[in-house]
Write an enzyme that holds these catalytic residues in place. Structure first.
Site: not given
Length: 153
Positions: A18, A42, A91, A128
């Site tokens: 990040h 979440k 990614r 993460s």
């Protein structure tokens, strides 16, 4: 007119990947808003306040970066702060498919462009989710975090 980009995410936690995206975004934009999306459905490892504090502390001396929280669609948030761009990192090919669909929809409903940046190769394995898992089991994750980021629960 200033170019403002929003870099949205949950950042639970904020990783070196990040950080790389934010640093590289400063070459493209006059201002970057790191925007932490609120998602009560979440469960998070770090509270929203902790994430805001950790990231603000990391960038406390960078006047072109601000860190905020929001609880709307990202494009709606971008409009409220007069940001013309959403910054996203990918990614892998899987990330690309997802991000392209969202970018197309966001442009259609708001006119806001998404700038997609490829993660630097040395960070493609960092997420993460994986860092959180390592933290849950007591592993040192320092190598996956930006220098100067202090984890706060």
């Amino acid at each position: 007119m200033k170019k403002k980009g929003v870099f949205p995410g949950t950042f639970d936690p904020f990783t070196i990947g990040h950080h790389s995206m934010v640093k590289r975004s400063l070459d493209l934009f006059d201002e970057i808003v790191i925007a932490i999306g609120k998602n009560d459905s979440k469960s998070h490892f770090f509270s929203l306040e902790s994430r805001l504090d950790m990231i603000r502390s990391l960038y406390r001396e960078e006047l072109r970066i601000s860190v905020e929280a929001y609880d709307t669609l990202t494009v709606d948030y971008a409009k409220t702060i007069d940001a013309g761009f959403i910054v996203r990192g990918i990614r892998s090919v899987n990330d690309f498919e997802y991000e392209k669909t969202i970018a197309d929809m966001n442009r259609k409903i708001s006119g806001i462009e998404t700038v997609i940046m490829f993660t630097e190769p040395e960070y493609t394995h960092i997420s993460s989710t994986i860092v959180r898992e390592l933290l849950r089991y007591g592993h040192d994750v320092t190598q996956f975090l930006p220098e100067g980021l202090i984890l706060k629960h």
